[in-house]
Each structure stands twice: as structure tokens, then as C-alpha cells.
Write an enzyme that holds these catalytic residues in place. Structure first.
Site, mmCIF file in Angstrom:
data_model
loop_
_atom_site.group_PDB
_atom_site.id
_atom_site.type_symbol
_atom_site.label_atom_id
_atom_site.label_comp_id
_atom_site.label_asym_id
_atom_site.label_seq_id
_atom_site.Cartn_x
_atom_site.Cartn_y
_atom_site.Cartn_z
ATOM 1 N N TYR A 139 0.878 -1.180 0.000
ATOM 2 C CA TYR A 139 0.000 0.000 0.000
ATOM 3 C C TYR A 139 0.912 1.226 0.000
ATOM 4 O O TYR A 139 1.563 1.530 0.986
ATOM 5 C CB TYR A 139 -0.855 -0.056 1.269
ATOM 6 C CG TYR A 139 -2.006 0.907 1.390
ATOM 7 C CD1 TYR A 139 -2.325 1.845 0.417
ATOM 8 C CD2 TYR A 139 -2.825 0.870 2.531
ATOM 9 C CE1 TYR A 139 -3.411 2.707 0.567
ATOM 10 C CE2 TYR A 139 -3.914 1.718 2.691
ATOM 11 C CZ TYR A 139 -4.202 2.629 1.710
ATOM 12 O OH TYR A 139 -5.270 3.472 1.866
ATOM 13 N N LYS A 167 -1.436 -1.617 -4.017
ATOM 14 C CA LYS A 167 -2.380 -0.515 -4.154
ATOM 15 C C LYS A 167 -1.567 0.772 -4.218
ATOM 16 O O LYS A 167 -0.882 1.134 -3.264
ATOM 17 C CB LYS A 167 -3.353 -0.452 -2.969
ATOM 18 C CG LYS A 167 -4.284 0.773 -3.125
ATOM 19 C CD LYS A 167 -5.270 1.012 -2.012
ATOM 20 C CE LYS A 167 -6.020 2.310 -2.333
ATOM 21 N NZ LYS A 167 -6.768 2.846 -1.214
#
Lengths: 310, 310, 310, 310
Positions: A139, A167
């Protein structure tokens, strides 16, 4: 794990955490939100991300949100859960909790509060990976964390199979592209961008994780399908419409409330107006939007013909 | 609470968390560190601060460190405990844990990961204060948190009695002074500065919370007593000597390890060399110093005649 | 050059550039400002610094300001002139202009707009030094330039005699102190701080270059003499009074005008109110203070009994 | 002016400023560079931008570069000239100089060194526009200037006809897109991006101003024509190839030379290797690349089959 990576494609909204008047998770609203997302065709859900106010949730709130999601989704799509914390051991604690509750993957940032070297960031993921049985999704969110997961670091993490996907919430499209150049072809890179999602798909994004997808999941699903099938004109039209919707985050007065309160408050207010959740309450200590701001958000929804969900 | 505030004066080292080969808290070393600090005359101890690697400690490590400290100190001086986390509810969870273990006060930063408005920061302290019975010490450390506790915010917190003291690790001496101008006279402002501690005392600091105090508690005690009694020349000489000692944090190669690893690694290496703790290990994922770096630190200790503690 | 360095001690206000209704240098006001500073006992004057709006002055304005100052001061004290520009050759152009007009020294920052390596910063000073016959004063102002002159760089510049003094406007007192530790004893380090000037003198500052010295030169002279003679209590009292005066820079509304306009506008408004200059006009494109703001500044002057200069 | 705006479409390389052994403009190399760009089909040239080392050029160097360009181009395509300086009056001085030399437009950033309010930035352009007869192109380059030209500010500037086009070097594609939504349809927004140029064209960029276009103008021309005609696959292939070429900017060792020296040094070294300019020298105080670095750049050129220009 290869299975999971293969399923991390499409629209995976990072769900807000609805709250009741006592500040606890509003289970009914969360169920409805999950139902709305799934019936719109979401390919996964992400609980406990930045949009989910993960930094403000206590253990009980996190547990409830994940339990509800796992139960409601019932295996239909992957349930991703944020294990967002400052250091390796803290992240492992959270990841084990998510594992016990039935999450399909945990989503992990670089360490923060401390100032790590890139090699220490890699070490962080190595240790988290070794400590749990769940797949890890990287992330990259420098606006919250202060540090980047650079394309080079992501490539190392992907090559060593420490993460199964990324992500990318960096806002740096050139870096996103560089990451795509450096990782194996099948490695899914998901974009967190609300505003260049169509472009990201064309460049090779495996999926979308847009906070605004809480407000208008149908819009991002349409964008996704158009972009995936090469209908860029239609994807662009959807993207433009969603950019106009995203302007609701600019409505709250930043002289009175903070940036996080403004963005999440606008999302939740719009969701409440559409009947997706019962109210627009954000977690403490964030301050609420005022009536004028909510009214302005309602006007934007009206202009875009985003009425109550069925 | 007034009692506690009155006791928050003098040198209160933010203790490192010694670790054993398995990465768990090295209780023997922590006991020795506490004994060294107390026998040097420390007026308090602070567990679970940035120097204590709080961001990298899991629940069990934090609990052990606090238990050992509370037991070892046995009421002789206040035991401050960091409740450092991203949001209000998380902080409250940690603060309650510290309360249950016998801490005398908790030390709390502004929220991070999120981007709060100053009024939301005040709200954060209001809620934490209401949720626990322990006094709260404000902790201004923008290098870790990203946001300031401005002098105006601190003044509000002090006036509303939401905090009983401030640890100022901002590095901004003009702001420190402005804070002193704005808070009630008796409100203790502690400085986290290693390098302008003498000046801070002259300007009105109620005490010192220097990470380097782990390595040379005697030095900071001498500085404190000299500065308190107006012997600024002697305080300045001590400060200069401590600045030369602080240069150990510049020895580790930042191209190989991060800023946090370098500073904390240098502190712990020097402590191990002095026999205060058994080894210089830092928590994962921080990378260790190499032998050359440790040797250079040993040379600085030799130059400053900082040998093994008795 | 040694001579000049020896004279760079005491209070050297960085003068504002007064403007007339046409936006040109208001020569009468500048003469009066110079007279006020000299009669207060200023040990030098600095034209074309940040407070002098150097970034906003064209060639003609800069020339006029320096000509007037050189003529008015007539050798009584050193006249320092900013040669503030983005790169080496541009700085040399400006420095030669100042040299031709009779400046005693030029004040030079690190390059900006570009992103130089520390060694390139040293190279910059080496080249400027070689190109002109005037002494160079280093100017560390990271808030404007984006880069630091680190203590190590300053020490190199001092050791190689590329600069004869430093103006430290970094706001970093620990760094200021480290610089003092690293440079030769006789090398003058001047502080640009308005708010910790007393402390800086005690730590070894050779002098003060406070923008606020335009508004109240007598105050900084009193502070200087008290601090120099070891009367720190009296220096502290002056410093506190000047901190209250400095609060005028917080009066203008930052939602309407920028940070530079607010600070310089407040200085000039206060100077106009005291009759030091004819009006408070700042250079374009800075926006003016409004009447309410000027009135609030007048109230602060009244409270501090800073009336019209004789 | 409408005419000029209509001509600001296509590839407009921001030319480097070649230097001879004495550090003066190497007129022969500049002529060759211009010839290479024009014969590749460039739709304009931009002198005195960041890639042109504008911050490091003195008046004479700037004049020579513009004179040579105006004379060599002889009206075939627009000649844009940077009027890059800290404040309004300084910019006007430079803009008038460019006007006198025959520039077709000047390129102007927000003020820097100072910290302006958005409304002061608008005022800056208003005053520059009123002072000269040339069209002004806005230049958004926050990495150099420190402040953004936000989409809202650009929209105001476009609406008031204070600028005829924008060069967007912000690296923020979502902002680029927002700008396109807010400005009149015919207002040209040029992208300074080397790495997402194909995407920018598809989203509506009127043209490309890539520094890397100095090294491989043919590549950007091919990309432009492919992207303009909707052949995105081919544009993407060109973009990928150019991304591999852009990696030469990562070759120089940032521990030894600065970021600007690394990027511009890499461009110039590659140009010298291709015979476009006589040597890779950058302006003082930037430090040169070493032989190993130049050799690595040569290898990249070989891999990409970028040999000597005819």
C-alpha cells in the site's frame, strides 16, 4: 496465493466505516454498503483502509467491521483488510487478527512515525510475510505515511513474492508506469486514484480502489468495463462525471476542519444522502460538516442525478 | 494531578527499550538502565517514547517495559508512558493499558496518518483526557507526526487542563519560548532537545527529556543542576561536551540504514559499550550498525572518557 | 577584509525598501530610515535582503537603494548589500553592481530554483569570491532558498576564507551552535532571529540582523548591549517585549494575502505609523494590508508605547 | 496573440544551452541543436527554461542564446523565451529584453523566494501582461518554484487572457486534467512531462515540452503524431522507449552531484555523444559527470540505437 492475485482485478472499493450515534460501527449501514457494492458488481472490498478511517478505529471497531464484511460477502469476492500500523510487530499483530477473522489478504504500508531506509522497508515486508499465512498487498500512500514505496522497492517485493499486489495511492502516474515496467507481467497493480482511473486502466492497472467508489460504485464499474474493453471515449466520459462528483471533497471549509475530515466527511455525507448509510458521522476527533456544506453536496448529487439507491 | 505536574521537573530520560537475541525486551538490561538513571539522579523516566522505539514495539513488548519500570522505580520518581498512536480511540486503548500497569502519566502526540485541523487536535486531547484517570503530557514531535502542536494549541490544552505538561521535541526554540509566554506560569514545559538544553532551562524549561540521556545521564544531570542554579558557564561546558557526544548519531552511514536506525542504533551501541545494556540491538525492521561504525562510536566515548558504568 | 569582519558586530538591521505612490524607491523615507537606524546606534546596515524585498526589486530600485545608503551612511558603518539571485553568474552580475556603488560587502545565498549538492554550493561561493573584490557574507535562509548552508558547509566556506561572516536566518538554534563550534573563533556569525536574539548573543552571535529592527531599532540596541555585557535578565525583558511587537506579523489575514506580504506589510505599516517612512506600501505583486489590520498594528504599538520617532 | 496560441501545438523542446570551454554560449552547437530540432519537425522551441539552465545564465548568455535562436529559426516556428525570475519587476525586465530580441512569447512562473498568495500570483501575471506587448505562457513548475499554479489560478489567468497557454511541469496528471476541465476549450495546455506525454495528449494536451526532447527529438515527434492520430499503441511503444532513455538521468551519483546537475548533465552528455552539441558541459556551479557515468549513458544510447545525428 496465485489464486488471490488473479482475483485482484476490477473495482475493489475501500469501504468507509459507518458509525452509529454512539460512535460504534453501524452494522446495519455496513451491511447495506456491502450489499450496494456487491450488487453494483464490485470485484472485492477493502476494509480498514485510509477511507475506512483505519487510523481512527480501535480494535473492537476494526474487528466488527471485518467480521461483518467477511460474513456478508461470504466468499463471493475477496475481502482485503488493512493492517496499517507504524512498525513491523504492530502490523503483524493486526494482520494476525485479520487472518483469524477470515480476511483474504492484508494491506500493509511502509513503516511510519519512524524514518526507514528503503532496504528497511523491504525488510519490513519480509518479516510480515514470514509471520502470517495470508497474502500481503503493498500500500503506497505517501500522503499518510511520509515515505514512498518506490518502483524499485515494489519490484523487489514483487520479485521476492513478499506482496501479491500493490495498491498505488501515490498520485504519481509516471511512477505507476515505471512500477508496471519493473514488476512481472502478471503482478497486479491497483490504482487508488479517483481522477485518472481510466488512464491507469489503459496503462495496465489491474484494478481500481477509489474512495469515491463508496458514493457511486456503479460509476466506477461502468468506467472499469469501458476502459477494459478499450472504449476509452466512454471511460473518459465516466471519468469526467466522477471528477465532478469528486469535487464534493472541496466543499467543506478547510479553515474549520482538517483535510481528512473534509474528504471523508464529504464521502459519508453523500452516502447518507443516497441512503447507502444511515448518517454521515466520522470518527473522533474529526469534526463534522455543517448543514450548508451538506446542502452543497446534495446539490452536486442532484446535478449528477445520483439519487437514493434502490 | 497538580502533584504530578510539580514532580515533572528535572531530567526525565526517554529510555530506550533494550532487546535480547530473540528480539524480546531484555529485562535485565532494562533494570540496569533504570538503576543507572535513578542512581544518576533522574527525576523521572519516560517509557515508550520515540527513543523507546514505541512505533516498533508490539503490545507485549510495551507491557513488559512498563511493568519492569513501574516495579523497579517503585514510586521513587514518576513513570511516564507513551500512548503513541494514530487516532483518539487507539490512543485511549493504549492509555488504559498504561494506566492498568501503574503509569503515573501518559504522553500523547497529535493524531497522525490523518491530517487534522488544530481544533481537531484539541478535540483529540479532550477525548483522551475524558476517557482516562491519568494525567496526560502533550508531546510535540513534528518530525515523526508531521503536524505541530503550536504554541496556541498548547496554551488551549493547558488552559483547559487537558494536559499537565508538554514535552517539546519540535526543535523550534522560538516556538518553545512563545509557548512559555502563553501557558500559565506553573505549567511545566519540558524540552526534548539534546543540544540546546542549557538554553532551554535558562528560558524556563521545567525539565529535560533528552534521548542522549540514556548514554550519559550524569552529563545531563550536571547540566541541569548547573543551569538551574544559574551557573551558565558550567552548563555551557557540559552542553558542548554533550554535543560532541551527540555526534555519534552522525556516524552510521545513511546510505545503508535509515535515520531512525542510525540515531537509535548509535545510542544503543554506546550504551552497550558502556555496559548499561547487554547489546545494541534495535527493533525490526531497523538495520544494525556495522563494526566500523560501532568502533567509531567507541572512539568518541574514549575521547570523552565515558567508560563503563560502575 | 579582516577589518570588515571585525566591524560586523552589533546590530545591523536588514532595511526595508520604502516605496512611493508610483512604486519607486521613496528616497526621502529611506534617508529617514537610515538616520533613525544610525542615531539608534546601529553598527551597520543591510540593503537588499529578504526584508528589503530584494526578490521583488528591479535593477533600478536596487541601485537607488544602495546609492542612497552609501551616500547617507558615508562610511560611518558598513553597508552590506544583498546579491540574491538563483545562480553563480547572476549573483556575480549583481555583486559587481553593488561593488561599483560602494558597498562594503555583498550578502549571498546558496543557489536556488536549481537543486545543488553541498559541494556545488561551496563551488558557488568559490566562484563568486574569485570574481569580485568585495568580501562576501554567507546568507542561510532555507525558508526562501529551499536548501541549508549546513554547519559543515559554513565551516568549509569560513576555513577557505570564501566568506567573512554568516547571516543565519535558519531558525535552527542547535545548528547555529554547531556552526559556532566548527568555525574559527574570530569568524562572525550573525543571527537573523527576531525572537531568540538574546540567547544567540549569549551563545556567541557576533551580531543581530533582525527585520523587526526596522520598527524598533532602539529595542534591539538595548537588547544587544544588555546581552553583550552579560545582563541577561534585562536582555530577556527586551526580548519578551520585542516578541510581543513581533506578533504584528500574525495580524494580517493569511487567507487573503501571502506570508511575505503579511510580514513585510506589518513591518512597513508599523514603520509608517511611527513616522519612520511615509507609507506602508510593499512592492508588487504583494497585496496591501487592510485598514482593520493596520489599526490592530497601531494598537500593539500603543500598548508597547512605540510612538512616533522624534 | 490568438495566432500564437494556435501555433502552440505539437512538440516544443525546451532547449539546453550549450557551453564552450570558456563557459560562454557555444553558438555553433546551439545552431546545430536548433537545426536538429527543426529538421525533426519541432513545432516551436523554448529557450531559457529550466532545461536551458535559465537560473544559471547571466544576461549576456541569455541574450546570445535568444539571438541565435531567433536568427536561426527565422520565423519558421514560434520562439518561446523564459522570463524566469523571483518577482514581477525582475520578470518584466527580462521579458522586455526577450521582446527586444524578437521572442514570440515569454514563459513566466509564479514568484519565488517570496511566498505569495494565489491572488498575488494572479496579480503578478496581470502586471507582467500589462507591461509588455508579447504573449505570456504560464509555467507551472513547483519543484523549482515551491508553489503551484493551481487549476483554479490557471483558469483565472486564461479567462482574463493574461496567459495564452500553460506549460504544466507539475507532474500531477489529475491536476492537469482538472485544468483542462476549467480552461476554455481552445486554451493550449502543454505538458512538460517526459514520461506520460502519450497519456497527456490523449487527455487533451496541446503539445509537449519535454527536456528529453533535446536528446531524441525524433522520438517525441513520432510519439506526438501517433498520439494525435489516435494510434495509442504506437504512442505507448514510443513512450516506453523514451522512458528507458530517460533512465539516463538516474545514472549520475547523487552523493557527489546535485539533482539538477545529474539530470541536465545526463541530457547534455547524451547530446554530445550523439554529436548534437560539442560537449556536455553544464553551467557553474554544477559539477560535471565523471567518465564512468558518461560511459553508462553511452551504453543506454547504444541499446536504444540512438547513434550520431546525421
Amino acid at each position: 496465493m496465485p489464486d488471490l492475485a488473479a482475483r485482484l482485478r476490477g473495482v475493489i472499493p475501500p469501504l468507509v466505516t459507518p458509525l452509529d450515534a454512539a460512535g460504534e460501527v453501524d452494522v446495519g449501514s455496513l451491511r447495506r454498503l456491502l450489499a450496494v457494492a456487491l450488487s453494483a458488481g464490485a470485484h472485492g472490498v477493502f476494509l480498514g483502509g485510509s477511507t475506512g478511517e483505519v487510523a481512527l478505529l480501535d480494535t473492537e471497531q476494526r474487528r466488527t467491521a471485518v467480521e461483518v464484511a467477511v460474513s456478508e460477502v461470504a466468499g463471493a469476492v475477496p475481502v482485503l483488510v488493512g493492517a496499517v500500523d507504524t512498525g513491523t510487530r504492530r502490523v503483524i499483530e493486526q494482520a494476525r487478527g485479520a487472518e483469524a477473522l477470515g480476511a483474504d489478504a492484508v494491506v500493509v504500508t511502509a513503516p511510519f512515525y519512524v524514518h526507514p531506509h528503503p532496504e528497511e522497508i523491504v525488510q519490513h515486508y519480509r518479516l510480515v510475510r514470514a509471520a502470517i499465512d495470508l497474502p500481503v498487498v503493498g500500500y503506497d500512500i505517501p500522503s499518510a505515511v511520509g515515505a514512498r514505496l518506490t518502483p524499485e522497492v515494489v519490484a523487489t517485493l514483487a520479485r521476492e513474492r513478499l506482496i501479491v499486489a500493490l495498491k498505488d495511492s501515490s498520485g504519481d502516474l509516471a511512477g505507476f508506469r515505471e512500477t508496471l515496467r519493473l514488476v512481472p507481467t502478471e503482478f497486479p497493480v491497483l490504482t487508488g486514484s479517483e481522477l485518472v482511473a481510466d488512464v491507469a486502466v489503459r496503462l495496465g492497472a489491474a484494478g481500481l480502489v477509489p474512495g469515491l467508489g463508496n458514493v457511486d460504485p456503479d460509476g466506477y464499474l461502468r468506467l472499469w468495463h469501458a476502459a477494459r474493453t478499450g472504449d476509452q471515449a466512454r471511460a473518459g466520459v465516466e471519468q469526467d462525471r466522477l471528477a465532478r462528483l469528486y469535487a464534493i471533497t472541496q466543499i467543506p471549509d478547510r479553515r474549520r476542519i482538517g483535510e481528512t475530515a473534509a474528504a471523508l466527511g464529504a464521502f459519508k455525507a453523500a452516502m447518507a444522502l443516497r441512503g447507502i448509510i444511515a448518517n454521515g458521522r466520522t470518527n473522533l476527533p474529526l469534526l463534522p460538516l455543517d448543514d450548508t456544506e451538506v446542502k452543497s453536496i446534495a446539490e452536486v448529487l442532484d446535478e449528477l442525478e445520483l439519487g437514493p439507491v434502490a
